[in-house]
Design a protein around this motif. Structure first.
Motif, mmCIF file in Angstrom:
data_model
loop_
_atom_site.group_PDB
_atom_site.id
_atom_site.type_symbol
_atom_site.label_atom_id
_atom_site.label_comp_id
_atom_site.label_asym_id
_atom_site.label_seq_id
_atom_site.Cartn_x
_atom_site.Cartn_y
_atom_site.Cartn_z
ATOM 1 N N HIS A 1 21.356 4.709 84.269
ATOM 2 C CA HIS A 1 21.679 3.688 85.267
ATOM 3 C C HIS A 1 23.184 3.607 85.479
ATOM 4 O O HIS A 1 23.953 3.875 84.562
ATOM 5 C CB HIS A 1 21.210 2.303 84.793
ATOM 6 C CG HIS A 1 19.800 2.256 84.326
ATOM 7 N ND1 HIS A 1 19.470 2.235 82.990
ATOM 8 C CD2 HIS A 1 18.641 2.253 85.010
ATOM 9 C CE1 HIS A 1 18.141 2.199 82.869
ATOM 10 N NE2 HIS A 1 17.619 2.210 84.085
ATOM 11 N N VAL A 2 23.578 3.179 86.665
ATOM 12 C CA VAL A 2 24.959 2.802 86.915
ATOM 13 C C VAL A 2 25.061 1.332 86.534
ATOM 14 O O VAL A 2 24.234 0.510 86.947
ATOM 15 C CB VAL A 2 25.351 3.012 88.397
ATOM 16 C CG1 VAL A 2 26.761 2.484 88.659
ATOM 17 C CG2 VAL A 2 25.237 4.482 88.773
ATOM 18 N N HIS A 3 26.067 1.005 85.729
ATOM 19 C CA HIS A 3 26.296 -0.377 85.289
ATOM 20 C C HIS A 3 27.518 -0.954 85.979
ATOM 21 O O HIS A 3 28.346 -0.228 86.537
ATOM 22 C CB HIS A 3 26.425 -0.430 83.766
ATOM 23 C CG HIS A 3 25.110 -0.277 83.069
ATOM 24 N ND1 HIS A 3 24.525 -1.290 82.359
ATOM 25 C CD2 HIS A 3 24.250 0.773 83.001
ATOM 26 C CE1 HIS A 3 23.369 -0.868 81.859
ATOM 27 N NE2 HIS A 3 23.175 0.378 82.245
ATOM 28 N N GLU A 4 27.646 -2.278 85.940
ATOM 29 C CA GLU A 4 28.573 -2.988 86.806
ATOM 30 C C GLU A 4 30.054 -2.961 86.435
ATOM 31 O O GLU A 4 30.888 -3.291 87.274
ATOM 32 C CB GLU A 4 28.121 -4.445 86.960
ATOM 33 C CG GLU A 4 28.070 -5.219 85.663
ATOM 34 C CD GLU A 4 27.426 -6.582 85.808
ATOM 35 O OE1 GLU A 4 27.405 -7.148 86.922
ATOM 36 O OE2 GLU A 4 26.939 -7.099 84.795
ATOM 37 N N TYR A 5 30.434 -2.572 85.222
ATOM 38 C CA TYR A 5 31.846 -2.580 84.841
ATOM 39 C C TYR A 5 32.284 -1.202 84.334
ATOM 40 O O TYR A 5 31.510 -0.512 83.673
ATOM 41 C CB TYR A 5 32.121 -3.616 83.746
ATOM 42 C CG TYR A 5 31.723 -5.013 84.132
ATOM 43 C CD1 TYR A 5 32.298 -5.644 85.229
ATOM 44 C CD2 TYR A 5 30.755 -5.693 83.412
ATOM 45 C CE1 TYR A 5 31.923 -6.926 85.589
ATOM 46 C CE2 TYR A 5 30.375 -6.981 83.757
ATOM 47 C CZ TYR A 5 30.965 -7.592 84.850
ATOM 48 O OH TYR A 5 30.589 -8.856 85.207
ATOM 49 N N PRO A 6 33.550 -0.830 84.567
ATOM 50 C CA PRO A 6 34.062 0.459 84.094
ATOM 51 C C PRO A 6 34.559 0.358 82.650
ATOM 52 O O PRO A 6 35.731 0.565 82.350
ATOM 53 C CB PRO A 6 35.201 0.759 85.071
ATOM 54 C CG PRO A 6 35.743 -0.585 85.413
ATOM 55 C CD PRO A 6 34.538 -1.507 85.439
ATOM 56 N N LYS A 7 33.653 0.013 81.742
ATOM 57 C CA LYS A 7 34.008 -0.160 80.335
ATOM 58 C C LYS A 7 32.966 0.522 79.471
ATOM 59 O O LYS A 7 31.773 0.304 79.649
ATOM 60 C CB LYS A 7 34.096 -1.641 79.976
ATOM 61 C CG LYS A 7 35.199 -2.354 80.726
ATOM 62 C CD LYS A 7 35.284 -3.798 80.326
ATOM 63 C CE LYS A 7 36.406 -4.464 81.115
ATOM 64 N NZ LYS A 7 36.573 -5.852 80.754
ATOM 65 N N CYS A 8 33.426 1.311 78.522
ATOM 66 C CA CYS A 8 32.537 2.038 77.614
ATOM 67 C C CYS A 8 32.976 1.819 76.177
ATOM 68 O O CYS A 8 33.297 2.762 75.456
ATOM 69 C CB CYS A 8 32.541 3.530 77.947
ATOM 70 S SG CYS A 8 31.729 3.970 79.486
ATOM 71 N N ASP A 9 33.033 0.573 75.736
ATOM 72 C CA ASP A 9 33.476 0.280 74.382
ATOM 73 C C ASP A 9 32.360 0.547 73.380
ATOM 74 O O ASP A 9 31.220 0.092 73.569
ATOM 75 C CB ASP A 9 33.930 -1.179 74.267
ATOM 76 C CG ASP A 9 35.131 -1.492 75.156
ATOM 77 O OD1 ASP A 9 35.781 -0.554 75.648
ATOM 78 O OD2 ASP A 9 35.414 -2.689 75.354
#
Length: 194
Positions: free
Chosen positions: A65-73
């Motif tokens: 899925h594409v998720h809403e924020y550009p964060k991959c912590d």
């Protein structure tokens, strides 16, 4: 003088056009911050073409899925937020009232853990607009441990997030290797004992 005016006019027109990007490569990382492959996003007829080349996944189907924020912590990529859903739809490609814009078909990893797949993300774009994956600061692409059942709310019962790639408006941020590592809760205990 004419050349100077032409250059100024050209710069002005270019600045006013907004984002006209038509392709983006997204580096995908697992929960250990190892790069496991790429997703190539390309503007196509009626949406974005997504070409995945991944390795190191468990054999079988995985939700994506594409998720809403550009964060991959790390360790669980929950900073990516929920599915990208600018229209406020229900989840699932099989939902009768439509799906999240960020819902993609499951991908299958072969017996060696490799994924080589081409998918379509209808109505999505990299250019400006409500359905742009680069709106705001951008979005992220998440792969889940299990397959998406296509109907369950809110995320298709696809399990933990096992891989993530940043689709940031600032392309330099998209290329960054995630550097944050989870803290060790026992470190805090040791500090208190001292």
């Amino acid at each position: 003088m004419r050349k100077v005016l032409f250059i100024i006019l050209f710069l002005f027109i270019t600045a006013c056009q907004g984002n006209n990007e038509t392709s983006r490569t997204v580096d995908m990382y697992n929960t250990s911050a190892d790069m496991i492959g790429t997703a190539q996003l390309t503007e196509g007829d009626g949406g974005l073409d997504v070409k995945l080349k991944l390795e190191g996944l468990e054999p079988g189907y995985h939700g994506i899925h594409v998720h809403e924020y550009p964060k991959c912590d790390q360790p669980d990529f929950t900073t990516a937020g929920s599915h990208f859903n600018p229209d406020g739809n229900e989840h699932g490609l099989m939902h009768p009232e439509g799906s999240h814009l960020g819902d993609l078909p499951n991908v299958e990893a072969d017996s060696g853990g490799l994924v080589d797949a081409e998918l379509m993300l209808p109505e999505a774009t990299l250019t400006d607009g409500k359905k742009s994956l680069l709106s705001g600061e951008g979005t992220s692409l998440i792969i889940h441990e299990q397959q998406d059942d296509g109907v369950s709310q809110p995320g298709g019962e696809s399990g933990p997030r096992i891989a993530c790639g940043i689709i940031a408006k600032d392309e330099k941020k998209s290329a960054e290797t995630p550097t944050e590592t989870p803290t060790d809760p026992t470190d805090f205990n040791q500090d208190q004992e001292e």
